[in-house]
Design an enzyme around this catalytic site. Sequence first.
Site, PDB file in Angstrom:
ATOM      1  N   GLU A   1      -2.886 -16.295  -2.762  1.00  0.00           N
ATOM      2  CA  GLU A   1      -1.878 -14.771  -4.008  1.00  0.00           C
ATOM      3  C   GLU A   1      -0.519 -14.773  -5.020  1.00  0.00           C
ATOM      4  O   GLU A   1       0.106 -16.608  -4.894  1.00  0.00           O
ATOM      5  CB  GLU A   1      -0.560 -14.061  -2.727  1.00  0.00           C
TER       6      GLU A   1
ATOM      7  N   GLN B   1       0.741  -1.423  -0.319  1.00  0.00           N
ATOM      8  CA  GLN B   1      -0.083  -0.134   0.149  1.00  0.00           C
ATOM      9  C   GLN B   1       0.988   0.740  -0.057  1.00  0.00           C
ATOM     10  O   GLN B   1       1.986   1.696   1.117  1.00  0.00           O
ATOM     11  CB  GLN B   1      -1.608   0.329   1.358  1.00  0.00           C
TER      12      GLN B   1
ATOM     13  N   CYS C   1     -10.739  -0.981  -4.096  1.00  0.00           N
ATOM     14  CA  CYS C   1     -10.190   0.809  -5.174  1.00  0.00           C
ATOM     15  C   CYS C   1     -11.344   1.543  -6.066  1.00  0.00           C
ATOM     16  O   CYS C   1      -9.948   1.976  -6.572  1.00  0.00           O
ATOM     17  CB  CYS C   1      -8.758   0.786  -4.897  1.00  0.00           C
TER      18      CYS C   1
ATOM     19  N   TYR D   1      -6.667 -11.800  -1.360  1.00  0.00           N
ATOM     20  CA  TYR D   1      -5.930 -11.120  -2.872  1.00  0.00           C
ATOM     21  C   TYR D   1      -4.071 -10.655  -1.150  1.00  0.00           C
ATOM     22  O   TYR D   1      -4.463  -9.652  -1.295  1.00  0.00           O
ATOM     23  CB  TYR D   1      -5.853 -10.211  -3.418  1.00  0.00           C
TER      24      TYR D   1
ATOM     25  N   ASP E   1      -9.626  -8.430  -1.158  1.00  0.00           N
ATOM     26  CA  ASP E   1      -8.713  -6.876  -1.831  1.00  0.00           C
ATOM     27  C   ASP E   1      -8.723  -6.810  -3.073  1.00  0.00           C
ATOM     28  O   ASP E   1      -6.605  -6.845  -3.109  1.00  0.00           O
ATOM     29  CB  ASP E   1      -7.777  -6.125  -0.554  1.00  0.00           C
TER      30      ASP E   1
HETATM   31  N1  SAH Z   1      -3.798  -6.776   0.604  1.00  0.00           N
HETATM   32  C1  SAH Z   1      -2.847  -6.719   0.530  1.00  0.00           C
HETATM   33  C2  SAH Z   1      -2.529  -6.231  -1.523  1.00  0.00           C
HETATM   34  C3  SAH Z   1      -3.617  -6.405  -2.576  1.00  0.00           C
HETATM   35  S1  SAH Z   1      -3.304  -5.488  -3.838  1.00  0.00           S
HETATM   36  C4  SAH Z   1      -2.353  -4.963   0.450  1.00  0.00           C
HETATM   37  O1  SAH Z   1      -3.390  -4.374   1.040  1.00  0.00           O
HETATM   38  O2  SAH Z   1      -1.150  -5.339   0.970  1.00  0.00           O
HETATM   39  C5  SAH Z   1      -4.075  -6.850  -4.675  1.00  0.00           C
HETATM   40  C6  SAH Z   1      -3.057  -7.935  -4.648  1.00  0.00           C
HETATM   41  O3  SAH Z   1      -3.801  -9.335  -5.329  1.00  0.00           O
HETATM   42  C7  SAH Z   1      -1.488  -8.233  -5.326  1.00  0.00           C
HETATM   43  O4  SAH Z   1      -0.680  -8.493  -4.748  1.00  0.00           O
HETATM   44  C8  SAH Z   1      -2.071  -9.043  -6.310  1.00  0.00           C
HETATM   45  O5  SAH Z   1      -0.797  -9.604  -7.358  1.00  0.00           O
HETATM   46  C9  SAH Z   1      -2.812 -10.240  -5.866  1.00  0.00           C
HETATM   47  N2  SAH Z   1      -4.192 -10.857  -7.303  1.00  0.00           N
HETATM   48  C10 SAH Z   1      -4.209 -10.406  -8.281  1.00  0.00           C
HETATM   49  N3  SAH Z   1      -5.179 -11.115  -8.740  1.00  0.00           N
HETATM   50  C11 SAH Z   1      -4.766 -12.096  -7.662  1.00  0.00           C
HETATM   51  C12 SAH Z   1      -5.683 -13.547  -7.877  1.00  0.00           C
HETATM   52  N4  SAH Z   1      -6.586 -14.034  -9.143  1.00  0.00           N
HETATM   53  N5  SAH Z   1      -5.568 -14.135  -6.986  1.00  0.00           N
HETATM   54  C13 SAH Z   1      -4.664 -14.297  -6.359  1.00  0.00           C
HETATM   55  N6  SAH Z   1      -4.329 -12.645  -5.832  1.00  0.00           N
HETATM   56  C14 SAH Z   1      -4.605 -11.841  -7.041  1.00  0.00           C
END
Ligand code: SAH
Length: 456
Positions: A330, A280, A405, A309, A378
């Site tokens: 992830e 973030q 977001c 995620y 997320d």
């Molecule tokens: N929750 C974390 C990351 C949020 S960003 C935080 O707040 O820091 C969204 C994340 O989802 C990214 O790291 C991206 O690589 C991952 N992502 C995207 N598509 C995905 C999927 N289909 N399955 C699992 N993760 C995914």
Amino acid sequence: MEKNQIIDLEITDLSYEAMGVAHYNGMTVFVTNALPGEVVSAKILKVKKNFAFAKIEKIKKESPDRVKVKLNQGVQSGLASLAHIKYDKQLDFKRNQVVNLLKKAHLENIEVGETLASPEEVGYRNKAQVPVREVNGQLEIGFFRRHSHDLMPLTHFFTTDPEIDCVLVAVRDILRKYKVPAYDEINNNGEVRYLEVRRSKSTGEMMVILVCLHKDFMQLPNVAAEVSQIPGVSGLILNHNPKKTNVILGPKDYLVFGNDQITDQIGDLKFRISPQSFFQINSLQTPRLYNLAIKQADLKPDDVVIDAYSGIGTIGLSVAKHVKAVRGIEVVRDAIKDAKDNAKLNDITNAKYYLGKAEEIMPRWAKSGLKTDVVFVDPPRKGLTPEFINAAVKTGPKKIVYISCNPATLVRDLQLFQEKSYEFNRIDPVDMFPQTPHVESVTVLKRTKNSRQTAL
Ligand code: SAH
């Protein structure tokens, strides 16, 4: 109406991109940087069938919500398109985005909280990723004008931590000194494509990433020696991106010197961050976002939680102490490695991380009979897929906590959850990105009585 015509317009509204909206002879006119209540003399830039774009020539009646910022015009239109609006009105603007989207979806009964303000209104970004190009015979950093790849040279990025701005300029000067060529995207030659700097708010350490066409270049040892002298820089990474592409980072990173991770803090937890991992970008507002989500989720000590995620584990590890177990999913391999390291770093033993796509892993877990109480999601701006929503519902959680977001994809997805017997009654916007139109928010969906049977 025609191009270059100058007309007086009364601004009645703000578009979701924060452009002033006016009506003129049956046409909708979008005026950059104009505010509701203002009367402006505007120059028409582009005319389409039912709408046109214009820019302000002169403000004839000014809104009390306007603030005067001495900003490069380009920064204002590209990086900080709300910078002319008072901060509390920016917060109202973001709340209204959510209210309007709910209205369109006939969900007027949903309560929308006041937008949670960011502790820092400018200079809050812990990361900058700026293009490097040659302009008038000189290597420059800056940003691309909207819808183009013309580099506008820039050294003060306004929303970025000023310490990062200083390092960007110092590295630019080192590249100039050793005559390292900037990337030329037309011929796919030259060398440095992007310059990235990430800074830990808590330790001050900074990671510099040079995104290059080749994995080595003649001047690299000299450049590295000088970059290592910049105060605060703890590591230099060369990211190799040989392709003719708009994608910024290539798949491979090479550590030139120092550490390939920096450590930052969210609340009382420490996080190691690798070059390719998502983190973030507003370090001080992030714990406030998570605390709000945790409070709204009303977690129980016996809950089994999925962090779908997970990135480097920030949400899951923040909730771990409130629950029985956390399972994170992830797709980025580096991020999973960071998440596992971060669990260890914080002595958290009840969080496990799994590499793969959430929509593929969750149905397997559901089939094997895993009981889930709460799913945190997320996702990136494009939101969830219907496959994911089906998979999440199949694990039968009591609650789904949706951190979003992008309110447009959020409202779309919430309606899909409603069809699967999940209900929600409020959305809380959180300002993670002051001066920009981006809207983050938290929503908790609850399973209505019989939905487990419906879902399975
Ligand atoms: N929750 C974390 C990351 C949020 S960003 C935080 O707040 O820091 C969204 C994340 O989802 C990214 O790291 C991206 O690589 C991952 N992502 C995207 N598509 C995905 C999927 N289909 N399955 C699992 N993760 C995914």
